[in-house]
Design a protein around this motif. Structure first.
Motif, PDB file in Angstrom:
ATOM      1  N   MET A 138       0.712  -1.227   0.069  1.00 42.20           N
ATOM      2  CA  MET A 138      -0.153  -0.032  -0.091  1.00 42.20           C
ATOM      3  C   MET A 138       1.008   1.265   0.116  1.00 42.20           C
ATOM      4  O   MET A 138       2.014   1.169   0.648  1.00 42.20           O
ATOM      5  CB  MET A 138      -0.942  -0.153   1.272  1.00 42.20           C
ATOM      6  CG  MET A 138      -1.874   1.216   1.295  1.00 42.20           C
ATOM      7  SD  MET A 138      -3.440   0.925   1.893  1.00 42.20           S
ATOM      8  CE  MET A 138      -3.228  -0.008   3.311  1.00 42.20           C
ATOM      9  N   ASN A 139       0.458   2.116  -0.676  1.00 35.97           N
ATOM     10  CA  ASN A 139       1.276   3.475  -0.951  1.00 35.97           C
ATOM     11  C   ASN A 139       0.690   4.580   0.129  1.00 35.97           C
ATOM     12  O   ASN A 139      -0.239   5.288   0.105  1.00 35.97           O
ATOM     13  CB  ASN A 139       0.917   4.010  -2.314  1.00 35.97           C
ATOM     14  CG  ASN A 139       1.573   5.231  -2.347  1.00 35.97           C
ATOM     15  OD1 ASN A 139       2.151   6.140  -1.748  1.00 35.97           O
ATOM     16  ND2 ASN A 139       2.473   5.196  -3.703  1.00 35.97           N
ATOM     17  N   GLN A 140       1.540   4.685   1.573  1.00 41.25           N
ATOM     18  CA  GLN A 140       0.944   5.445   2.562  1.00 41.25           C
ATOM     19  C   GLN A 140       1.175   7.009   2.166  1.00 41.25           C
ATOM     20  O   GLN A 140       0.476   7.610   2.810  1.00 41.25           O
ATOM     21  CB  GLN A 140       1.803   5.155   3.736  1.00 41.25           C
ATOM     22  CG  GLN A 140       1.416   5.872   4.960  1.00 41.25           C
ATOM     23  CD  GLN A 140      -0.020   5.458   5.503  1.00 41.25           C
ATOM     24  OE1 GLN A 140      -0.390   4.141   5.442  1.00 41.25           O
ATOM     25  NE2 GLN A 140      -0.860   6.412   5.610  1.00 41.25           N
ATOM     26  N   ARG A 141       2.161   7.221   1.569  1.00 47.56           N
ATOM     27  CA  ARG A 141       2.215   8.915   1.098  1.00 47.56           C
ATOM     28  C   ARG A 141       1.123   9.159   0.300  1.00 47.56           C
ATOM     29  O   ARG A 141       0.700  10.098   0.551  1.00 47.56           O
ATOM     30  CB  ARG A 141       3.669   8.796   0.294  1.00 47.56           C
ATOM     31  CG  ARG A 141       3.820  10.258  -0.157  1.00 47.56           C
ATOM     32  CD  ARG A 141       5.332  10.396  -0.570  1.00 47.56           C
ATOM     33  NE  ARG A 141       5.453  11.409  -1.703  1.00 47.56           N
ATOM     34  CZ  ARG A 141       5.588  11.279  -2.929  1.00 47.56           C
ATOM     35  NH1 ARG A 141       6.247  10.226  -3.300  1.00 47.56           N
ATOM     36  NH2 ARG A 141       5.491  12.395  -3.825  1.00 47.56           N
ATOM     37  N   TRP A 142       0.534   8.390  -0.764  1.00 45.61           N
ATOM     38  CA  TRP A 142      -0.500   8.630  -1.424  1.00 45.61           C
ATOM     39  C   TRP A 142      -1.804   8.789  -0.461  1.00 45.61           C
ATOM     40  O   TRP A 142      -2.420   9.765  -0.728  1.00 45.61           O
ATOM     41  CB  TRP A 142      -0.904   7.516  -2.535  1.00 45.61           C
ATOM     42  CG  TRP A 142      -2.032   8.115  -3.491  1.00 45.61           C
ATOM     43  CD1 TRP A 142      -2.017   8.855  -4.584  1.00 45.61           C
ATOM     44  CD2 TRP A 142      -3.281   7.616  -3.163  1.00 45.61           C
ATOM     45  NE1 TRP A 142      -3.274   9.024  -5.066  1.00 45.61           N
ATOM     46  CE2 TRP A 142      -4.126   8.421  -4.134  1.00 45.61           C
ATOM     47  CE3 TRP A 142      -4.018   6.694  -2.259  1.00 45.61           C
ATOM     48  CZ2 TRP A 142      -5.615   8.101  -4.366  1.00 45.61           C
ATOM     49  CZ3 TRP A 142      -5.371   6.645  -2.571  1.00 45.61           C
ATOM     50  CH2 TRP A 142      -6.172   7.106  -3.385  1.00 45.61           C
ATOM     51  N   ALA A 169       2.027   0.765  -5.531  1.00 46.66           N
ATOM     52  CA  ALA A 169       2.859   1.364  -6.454  1.00 46.66           C
ATOM     53  C   ALA A 169       4.208   0.650  -6.144  1.00 46.66           C
ATOM     54  O   ALA A 169       5.050   0.560  -5.003  1.00 46.66           O
ATOM     55  CB  ALA A 169       3.336   2.867  -6.169  1.00 46.66           C
ATOM     56  N   ALA A 170       4.887  -0.021  -7.477  1.00 44.32           N
ATOM     57  CA  ALA A 170       6.079  -0.898  -7.240  1.00 44.32           C
ATOM     58  C   ALA A 170       7.222   0.115  -7.138  1.00 44.32           C
ATOM     59  O   ALA A 170       7.246   1.030  -7.888  1.00 44.32           O
ATOM     60  CB  ALA A 170       6.137  -1.847  -8.474  1.00 44.32           C
ATOM     61  N   TYR A 208       3.395   4.428 -12.038  1.00 46.93           N
ATOM     62  CA  TYR A 208       2.610   3.682 -12.530  1.00 46.93           C
ATOM     63  C   TYR A 208       1.788   3.013 -11.637  1.00 46.93           C
ATOM     64  O   TYR A 208       1.912   1.760 -11.546  1.00 46.93           O
ATOM     65  CB  TYR A 208       2.827   2.804 -13.832  1.00 46.93           C
ATOM     66  CG  TYR A 208       3.432   3.710 -14.866  1.00 46.93           C
ATOM     67  CD1 TYR A 208       2.537   4.207 -15.898  1.00 46.93           C
ATOM     68  CD2 TYR A 208       4.835   3.718 -15.167  1.00 46.93           C
ATOM     69  CE1 TYR A 208       3.115   4.825 -16.885  1.00 46.93           C
ATOM     70  CE2 TYR A 208       5.222   4.401 -16.180  1.00 46.93           C
ATOM     71  CZ  TYR A 208       4.341   5.072 -16.987  1.00 46.93           C
ATOM     72  OH  TYR A 208       4.890   5.738 -18.215  1.00 46.93           O
ATOM     73  N   PRO A 209       1.032   3.720 -10.575  1.00 48.70           N
ATOM     74  CA  PRO A 209       0.408   2.973  -9.571  1.00 48.70           C
ATOM     75  C   PRO A 209      -0.704   1.905 -10.021  1.00 48.70           C
ATOM     76  O   PRO A 209      -1.374   2.421 -10.981  1.00 48.70           O
ATOM     77  CB  PRO A 209       0.111   4.061  -8.561  1.00 48.70           C
ATOM     78  CG  PRO A 209      -0.253   5.172  -9.388  1.00 48.70           C
ATOM     79  CD  PRO A 209       0.666   4.992 -10.701  1.00 48.70           C
ATOM     80  N   LEU A 210      -1.136   1.179  -9.246  1.00 45.46           N
ATOM     81  CA  LEU A 210      -2.519   0.401  -9.291  1.00 45.46           C
ATOM     82  C   LEU A 210      -3.376   0.790  -7.974  1.00 45.46           C
ATOM     83  O   LEU A 210      -3.101   0.700  -7.062  1.00 45.46           O
ATOM     84  CB  LEU A 210      -1.997  -1.120  -9.192  1.00 45.46           C
ATOM     85  CG  LEU A 210      -3.392  -2.043  -9.225  1.00 45.46           C
ATOM     86  CD1 LEU A 210      -4.069  -1.956 -10.606  1.00 45.46           C
ATOM     87  CD2 LEU A 210      -2.938  -3.572  -8.994  1.00 45.46           C
ATOM     88  N   ASP A 211      -4.510   1.320  -8.608  1.00 47.64           N
ATOM     89  CA  ASP A 211      -5.748   1.766  -7.787  1.00 47.64           C
ATOM     90  C   ASP A 211      -6.876   0.619  -7.655  1.00 47.64           C
ATOM     91  O   ASP A 211      -7.316   0.325  -8.869  1.00 47.64           O
ATOM     92  CB  ASP A 211      -6.349   3.196  -8.287  1.00 47.64           C
ATOM     93  CG  ASP A 211      -5.343   4.162  -7.963  1.00 47.64           C
ATOM     94  OD1 ASP A 211      -4.339   3.995  -7.028  1.00 47.64           O
ATOM     95  OD2 ASP A 211      -5.604   5.450  -8.541  1.00 47.64           O
TER      96      ASP A 211
END
Length: 128
Positions: free
Chosen positions: A1-5, A20-21, A27-30
């Motif tokens: 999970m992308n905590q910054r986002w 996000a890799a 190129y994140p995946l939502d």
């Protein structure tokens, strides 16, 4: 999970999971959890595609436009503009305008069409 986002989008915390890799952060995946009738229909209309050997389920361009218009962030309008201007896509304008009317997003879509062509477009018209 992308905590910054998530920290930058606290209202999305209960509805969106973003991955996000580290090797491809642009190129994140939502994963968006359906919350209304349109979003449930979006899932029903989603199609399977093969991408680099992976089978993925993706939403239609029209439904992606609607999801982004509902989010209404400046970056979402930029994304919608890119979709509308893509010459390879033939949008289902009847479907798009039907949901725009139901969701009260007429002004937002009109804005995108105007930005795409420099002129106003009425219901059912496809920008070049």
């Amino acid at each position: 999970m992308n905590q910054r986002w998530l920290d930058a989008n606290p209202m999305a915390k209960a509805r969106v999971t973003r991955f996000a890799a580290p090797s491809c952060p642009d190129y994140p995946l939502d994963i968006i959890y359906a919350a209304d009738r349109h979003e449930h229909e979006t899932l029903a209309r989603a199609q399977r595609v093969l991408l680099q050997g992976l089978s993925l389920t993706v939403v239609s361009p029209e439904d992606l436009i609607l999801l982004k218009l509902k989010a209404s962030r400046p970056t979402d309008f930029d994304d919608v503009l890119a979709i509308v201007k893509n010459p390879r896509l033939q949008l289902d304008l009847a479907y798009l305008w039907d949901w725009v009317d139901r969701l009260g997003l007429q002004g937002e879509l009109q804005y995108v069409f105007q930005a795409a062509t420099g002129e106003e477009h009425g219901s059912g018209q496809q920008p070049p």
